[in-house]
Design a protein around this motif. Sequence first.
Motif, PDB file in Angstrom:
ATOM      1  N   SER A   1      43.964  35.336  34.828  1.00 38.63           N
ATOM      2  CA  SER A   1      43.295  34.178  34.220  1.00 38.63           C
ATOM      3  C   SER A   1      44.302  33.208  33.618  1.00 38.63           C
ATOM      4  O   SER A   1      44.197  31.995  33.786  1.00 38.63           O
ATOM      5  N   LEU A   2      45.285  33.746  32.899  1.00 32.21           N
ATOM      6  CA  LEU A   2      46.316  32.894  32.303  1.00 32.21           C
ATOM      7  C   LEU A   2      47.134  32.185  33.377  1.00 32.21           C
ATOM      8  O   LEU A   2      47.432  30.997  33.263  1.00 32.21           O
TER       9      LEU A   2
ATOM     10  N   TYR B   1      39.232  34.082  43.137  1.00 31.49           N
ATOM     11  CA  TYR B   1      39.062  34.751  41.849  1.00 31.49           C
ATOM     12  C   TYR B   1      37.633  34.585  41.333  1.00 31.49           C
ATOM     13  O   TYR B   1      37.000  35.546  40.891  1.00 31.49           O
ATOM     14  N   ASN B   2      37.111  33.372  41.404  1.00 26.87           N
ATOM     15  CA  ASN B   2      35.754  33.113  40.916  1.00 26.87           C
ATOM     16  C   ASN B   2      34.708  33.869  41.736  1.00 26.87           C
ATOM     17  O   ASN B   2      33.730  34.377  41.178  1.00 26.87           O
ATOM     18  N   GLU B   3      34.897  33.940  43.052  1.00 25.79           N
ATOM     19  CA  GLU B   3      33.965  34.695  43.901  1.00 25.79           C
ATOM     20  C   GLU B   3      33.982  36.175  43.550  1.00 25.79           C
ATOM     21  O   GLU B   3      32.927  36.811  43.437  1.00 25.79           O
ATOM     22  N   GLN B   4      35.166  36.725  43.370  1.00 32.51           N
ATOM     23  CA  GLN B   4      35.278  38.146  43.051  1.00 32.51           C
ATOM     24  C   GLN B   4      34.707  38.450  41.670  1.00 32.51           C
ATOM     25  O   GLN B   4      34.038  39.459  41.468  1.00 32.51           O
TER      26      GLN B   4
ATOM     27  N   GLU C   1      43.897  26.059  44.201  1.00 30.26           N
ATOM     28  CA  GLU C   1      42.484  25.929  44.565  1.00 30.26           C
ATOM     29  C   GLU C   1      41.939  27.156  45.288  1.00 30.26           C
ATOM     30  O   GLU C   1      40.891  27.678  44.936  1.00 30.26           O
ATOM     31  N   LYS C   2      42.646  27.639  46.293  1.00 30.05           N
ATOM     32  CA  LYS C   2      42.148  28.771  47.077  1.00 30.05           C
ATOM     33  C   LYS C   2      42.157  30.065  46.272  1.00 30.05           C
ATOM     34  O   LYS C   2      41.220  30.856  46.358  1.00 30.05           O
ATOM     35  N   VAL C   3      43.201  30.271  45.480  1.00 32.85           N
ATOM     36  CA  VAL C   3      43.278  31.481  44.654  1.00 32.85           C
ATOM     37  C   VAL C   3      42.195  31.444  43.582  1.00 32.85           C
ATOM     38  O   VAL C   3      41.539  32.448  43.307  1.00 32.85           O
ATOM     39  N   THR C   4      41.995  30.272  42.991  1.00 28.94           N
ATOM     40  CA  THR C   4      40.962  30.128  41.963  1.00 28.94           C
ATOM     41  C   THR C   4      39.579  30.378  42.554  1.00 28.94           C
ATOM     42  O   THR C   4      38.747  31.059  41.937  1.00 28.94           O
ATOM     43  N   GLU C   5      39.331  29.855  43.737  1.00 30.92           N
ATOM     44  CA  GLU C   5      38.040  30.069  44.402  1.00 30.92           C
ATOM     45  C   GLU C   5      37.817  31.554  44.687  1.00 30.92           C
ATOM     46  O   GLU C   5      36.748  32.093  44.433  1.00 30.92           O
TER      47      GLU C   5
ATOM     48  N   LEU D   1      30.367  40.649  38.326  1.00 31.23           N
ATOM     49  CA  LEU D   1      29.344  40.448  37.293  1.00 31.23           C
ATOM     50  C   LEU D   1      27.943  40.703  37.833  1.00 31.23           C
ATOM     51  O   LEU D   1      27.099  41.281  37.134  1.00 31.23           O
ATOM     52  N   ASP D   2      27.674  40.279  39.074  1.00 28.25           N
ATOM     53  CA  ASP D   2      26.371  40.543  39.689  1.00 28.25           C
ATOM     54  C   ASP D   2      26.151  42.042  39.850  1.00 28.25           C
ATOM     55  O   ASP D   2      25.054  42.544  39.613  1.00 28.25           O
ATOM     56  N   GLY D   3      27.193  42.743  40.261  1.00 24.24           N
ATOM     57  CA  GLY D   3      27.091  44.194  40.419  1.00 24.24           C
ATOM     58  C   GLY D   3      26.799  44.889  39.110  1.00 24.24           C
ATOM     59  O   GLY D   3      25.939  45.767  39.028  1.00 24.24           O
ATOM     60  N   PHE D   4      27.524  44.505  38.058  1.00 24.62           N
ATOM     61  CA  PHE D   4      27.276  45.094  36.744  1.00 24.62           C
ATOM     62  C   PHE D   4      25.890  44.718  36.223  1.00 24.62           C
ATOM     63  O   PHE D   4      25.198  45.526  35.613  1.00 24.62           O
ATOM     64  N   GLY D   5      25.494  43.468  36.466  1.00 20.92           N
ATOM     65  CA  GLY D   5      24.180  43.018  36.015  1.00 20.92           C
ATOM     66  C   GLY D   5      23.056  43.771  36.690  1.00 20.92           C
ATOM     67  O   GLY D   5      22.066  44.129  36.065  1.00 20.92           O
ATOM     68  N   GLU D   6      23.196  44.028  37.984  1.00 27.92           N
ATOM     69  CA  GLU D   6      22.177  44.774  38.714  1.00 27.92           C
ATOM     70  C   GLU D   6      22.144  46.232  38.262  1.00 27.92           C
ATOM     71  O   GLU D   6      21.097  46.838  38.129  1.00 27.92           O
TER      72      GLU D   6
END
Length: 114
Positions: free
Chosen positions: A8-9, A23-26, A17-21, A31-36
């Motif tokens: 994150s830092l 990272y955000n997808e992963q 751009e590609k690494v950030t994208e 988070l979706d997995g933990f939420g479910e």
Amino acid sequence: MILIVAASLYLHFYPNEKVTEFYNEQKQALLDGFGEFSDTKVRLKADKIYLDLESELENFSEKEVERLKEITSSRDNVKAFYLSICKTDTRDIDFHITNEKKVCSTIDRYTSML
């Protein structure tokens, strides 16, 4: 956890751009997995719709009852039917218009739990 903070830092100070994208997808997938997994919200049991309409099933044809069973077989099916039929002007060809309205109004009572 340390790796996540370090990544994150790094992305904050040296954006890519590609690494950030990626990272955000992963992060979102995690988070979706933990939420479910840890879902504590009150959820609708799909068969509740069927049970609520059970007293009115004598007005439904055999084909309509089968379609209703199919819809109420899972919460995802109920939600998909609600969004695609009840919230639009689209008709479900398996239901008579009055029976479709009954199904939609019954689902409408439980929309906060979908």
